[in-house]
Design an enzyme around this catalytic site. Structure first.
Site, PDB file in Angstrom:
ATOM      1  N   ASP A  54       0.882  -1.170   0.000  1.00 53.56           N
ATOM      2  CA  ASP A  54       0.000   0.000   0.000  1.00 53.56           C
ATOM      3  C   ASP A  54       0.917   1.216   0.000  1.00 53.56           C
ATOM      4  O   ASP A  54       1.527   1.539   1.015  1.00 53.56           O
ATOM      5  CB  ASP A  54      -0.866  -0.048   1.275  1.00 53.56           C
ATOM      6  CG  ASP A  54      -1.659   1.242   1.481  1.00 53.56           C
ATOM      7  OD1 ASP A  54      -1.684   2.082   0.568  1.00 53.56           O
ATOM      8  OD2 ASP A  54      -2.261   1.385   2.569  1.00 53.56           O
ATOM      9  N   LYS A 103       2.391  11.354  -3.322  1.00 54.51           N
ATOM     10  CA  LYS A 103       1.428  10.594  -4.128  1.00 54.51           C
ATOM     11  C   LYS A 103       0.490  11.522  -4.910  1.00 54.51           C
ATOM     12  O   LYS A 103       0.044  11.193  -6.000  1.00 54.51           O
ATOM     13  CB  LYS A 103       0.626   9.694  -3.193  1.00 54.51           C
ATOM     14  CG  LYS A 103      -0.310   8.745  -3.885  1.00 54.51           C
ATOM     15  CD  LYS A 103      -0.814   7.745  -2.897  1.00 54.51           C
ATOM     16  CE  LYS A 103      -1.885   6.862  -3.453  1.00 54.51           C
ATOM     17  NZ  LYS A 103      -2.327   5.884  -2.462  1.00 54.51           N
ATOM     18  N   GLU A 129      -7.060   0.385  -4.664  1.00 56.45           N
ATOM     19  CA  GLU A 129      -7.083   0.238  -3.204  1.00 56.45           C
ATOM     20  C   GLU A 129      -8.385  -0.374  -2.674  1.00 56.45           C
ATOM     21  O   GLU A 129      -8.327  -1.264  -1.815  1.00 56.45           O
ATOM     22  CB  GLU A 129      -6.808   1.597  -2.548  1.00 56.45           C
ATOM     23  CG  GLU A 129      -5.343   1.987  -2.691  1.00 56.45           C
ATOM     24  CD  GLU A 129      -5.078   3.464  -2.523  1.00 56.45           C
ATOM     25  OE1 GLU A 129      -6.005   4.201  -2.119  1.00 56.45           O
ATOM     26  OE2 GLU A 129      -3.951   3.881  -2.815  1.00 56.45           O
ATOM     27  N   ASP A 138     -13.222   4.329   1.697  1.00 55.17           N
ATOM     28  CA  ASP A 138     -11.789   4.454   1.994  1.00 55.17           C
ATOM     29  C   ASP A 138     -11.393   5.924   2.052  1.00 55.17           C
ATOM     30  O   ASP A 138     -11.251   6.587   1.024  1.00 55.17           O
ATOM     31  CB  ASP A 138     -10.992   3.720   0.899  1.00 55.17           C
ATOM     32  CG  ASP A 138      -9.488   3.762   1.153  1.00 55.17           C
ATOM     33  OD1 ASP A 138      -9.035   4.492   2.043  1.00 55.17           O
ATOM     34  OD2 ASP A 138      -8.757   3.046   0.437  1.00 55.17           O
TER      35      ASP A 138
END
Ligand code: AMP
Length: 624
Positions: free
Chosen positions: A20, A82, A159, A182
């Site tokens: 992850d 990211k 994800e 999420d």
């Protein structure tokens, strides 16, 4: 799992791990005895902050220590990279200018060191996760980051799919619809995953890759800054260090408010005005936090409604709501979900670890260590992908630039779709295949992926020649496009993927060389020879040979350190009037030493003085 034979639990000859690569934190896991298991750092930490520091000695530090340096050394640290993945922006850090995937590679390399410690040296494959809404470029950049870190990247998965996989492994016997909500540090995804006889299929996914816990932190920062402006007429956000300090405090406040109703904020020195410290001393309540972030949380609930509509479901069709991502610890999130669905969300998989564990499940499916689990995963295309066509405009004329989807959003992948198009003018001998990704009916609002020309179409009347266009989208989220002239059978072997890969091969080698130089320097505890901007000019003026090169390197290192020292001195001098007694004396002495070292030419002495003042400043400026 009882149905998993233990012999499958042993790593294959080339282990596959699940990663992850998060905005805020990253984690790595693998399948051990039929179960996904986090591989902790040597210090026993299960998640690693996605923060990179290049310290004063050019050492690369990733994780908790880098995160701790965010406030003290903002120009030497990078967080939340990211958010920039897929862009060509060079990020300045510690005198370097690195691409987002290069910085991500440094984070992945850190995780790889944990893997190597746990599973031994040697080649490793990796399944890496990305937000469902990542574009093709962002996925490619992620894959590249993995490769730069030394992994063989087996697959890029979404994800939410990973999270559902983590959850799915224990509930194989049940057929159900799972909603995966999420909410992490920088991204929000919501997906509906259908599980039937151990087959997991993502039915729909949506979200916002610029919404997460970081935004909540900034809301708090703004609120605190407004307080200071109202009282002292100075905006602390203009001071980069005060901004970083407030951000750190804001996150602390936010997290505490997940457990308590009220927190006390006490910061004696946020910034300095007229040589006097400006601080904060107040109470902050959960209610105030909710008022600040509720519009953002409401937006996530709008996405929940949208994903239900996309999947053709209503809320009562949802059997389970799975919460993942650190920000789902906020009690208001539970409340909104509970109010909307009329049932409690589940958090039985650790929200910080679910994605990495699920990626490990995917890795296990690939390596064979879970081949008897009875679990199968598919995914969906997160965007529509299609072609530019002539389109009717205002119901009358035909206009170029219309978008025609060949693979509509949410199509289950891997998928291959072929559609036939016709020539639009008499005597047309070539067709331009323009490839786009997006949801708008006009291509100019969508994202262009590439273009190629199919030539050799026999001249004929408009509409008489047919061209078959095939889109192949694989589980790594990578698209291949082929076009074929039906009458001649002539096919263009050019694909978008090849075209992009050729471009990126060069870039990849450049990145690899840049990182190699960085790592090399660390090993040698040498100074950096990656040159940017003005430094490059200086380098070019001098001949490239042995001793002189060493001199240049030292000169550059010294110039770098002098720049660092000047900044540090300015800060120290600003801080001095706010101090008294022993602290003041200590700082005065350190300033004196640094001034001396700067006027001399002993590089080691300068480094020593720099380290000393830096340590002291950290102590003085940010002591609790
Ligand atoms: P992730 O990207 O999933 O690692 O989530 C990280 C985000 O979760 C960061 O913005 C954290 O501040 C946030 N977070 C972690 N723990 C808590 C908590 N107890 N309450 C609120 N937010 C949290």
């Amino acid at each position: 799992m009882s149905n998993i034979d233990d012999k499958y639990a042993r790593p294959t000859f080339r282990p596959v791990v699940g990663i992850d690569l998060g905005t805020t934190n990253s984690a790595v896991a693998f399948i051990h005895r039929g179960k996904p298991e986090i591989i902790p750092s040597p210090q026993g930490r299960r998640i690693t902050p996605s923060v990179v520091l290049i310290d004063l000695k050019n050492r690369i530090i990733v994780g908790e220590d880098a995160r701790a340096a965010l406030v003290a050394m903002p120009d030497r640290t990078v967080a939340a990279v990211k958010r920039k993945m897929g862009s060509k922006e060079r990020i300045p850090v510690g005198g370097q200018a690195l691409l987002p995937q290069e910085i991500s590679a440094l984070i992945l390399k850190e995780l790889k060191s944990y893997v190597d410690t746990r599973l031994g040296e040697g080649e490793k494959e990796a399944v890496i996760t990305v937000p469902a809404y990542f574009t093709d470029e962002q996925r490619r950049a992620t894959k590249q980051a993995g490769e730069l870190a030394g992994f063989v990247v087996e697959r890029i998965i979404n994800e939410p799919t990973a999270a559902a996989l983590a959850f799915g492994l224990d509930h194989l016997e049940e057929d159900r619809h799972i909603l995966v909500y999420d909410l992490g540090g920088g991204t929000f995804d919501v997906s509906i995953v259908e599980m039937m006889s151990g087959v997991l299929e993502v039915k729909a996914t949506t979200g916002n890759n610029h919404l997460g816990g970081e935004d909540f932190d900034w809301k708090i920062v703004d609120w605190l800054a407004e307080k200071i402006i109202a009282e002292h007429n100075i905006d602390p956000r203009d001071d980069i260090r005060a901004r970083a300090l407030l951000k750190e405090e804001a996150e602390k406040i936010k997290k505490e408010l997940s457990a308590r109703e009220t927190v006390t904020v006490s910061l004696p020195v946020v910034t300095v005005k007229d040589n006097r410290p400006v601080g904060l001393d107040l109470e902050f309540t959960r209610e105030q936090l909710v008022a600040l972030i509720d519009p953002l949380l409401q937006e996530t609930m709008n996405h929940v409604q949208r994903v239900l509509a996309d999947a053709g479901l209503v809320k009562d069709d949802i059997d389970e709501i799975l919460l993942v991502g650190g920000s789902t610890r906020i009690p208001r999130v539970h409340e909104l979900i509970r109010n909307f669905f009329g049932k409690e969300p589940r958090m039985d998989v650790n929200p910080d670890e679910a994605v990495a564990l699920g990626a490990a499940v995917q890795a296990g499916l690939k390596s064979g260590s879970l081949s008897k689990s009875g679990l199968v995963a598919t995914d969906v295309a997160p965007f529509s992908m299609g072609i530019a066509v002539l389109k009717e405009w205002k119901g009358i004329t035909l206009r170029p630039g219309g978008f025609h989807a060949i693979i509509p959003r949410n199509t289950t992948i891997p998928v291959t779709r072929t559609e036939t198009f016709y020539t639009t003018s008499d005597g047309q001998t070539a067709a331009s295949i323009e490839i786009y990704q997006g949801e708008h009916e006009w291509t100019k609002h969508n994202h262009r992926l590439g273009e190629f020309l199919l030539e050799g179409i026999p001249p004929n009347k408009a509409g008489a020649e047919a061209v078959e266009v095939t889109y192949r989208y694989n589980l790594n989220g990578i698209l291949e496009v082929t076009a074929r002239c039906v009458s001649t059978g002539k096919e263009m072997s050019v694909t978008v993927q090849d075209a992009l890969n050729r471009d990126s091969q060069e870039a990849f080698s450049e990145s690899a060389a840049r990182l190699e130089a960085l790592w090399q320097n660390v090993d040698n505890e040498d100074f950096d020879d990656e040159l940017v901007g003005e430094e490059m000019e200086l380098f070019n003026e001098l001949p490239d040979n042995g001793d002189e090169q060493l001199e240049v390197d030292q000169e550059l290192a010294s110039a770098d350190m002098h720049e660092e020292a000047s900044g540090l001195l300015a800060r120290a001098q600003k801080l001095l009037p706010t101090l008294a007694g022993a602290e003041r004396l200590k700082l005065e002495k350190a300033i004196h030493l640094l001034n001396n070292a700067m006027s001399g030419d002993d590089i080691d002495q300068l480094q020593e003085a720099l380290d000393r003042v830096t340590d002291l400043m950290i102590d003085l400026e940010f002591k609790e």
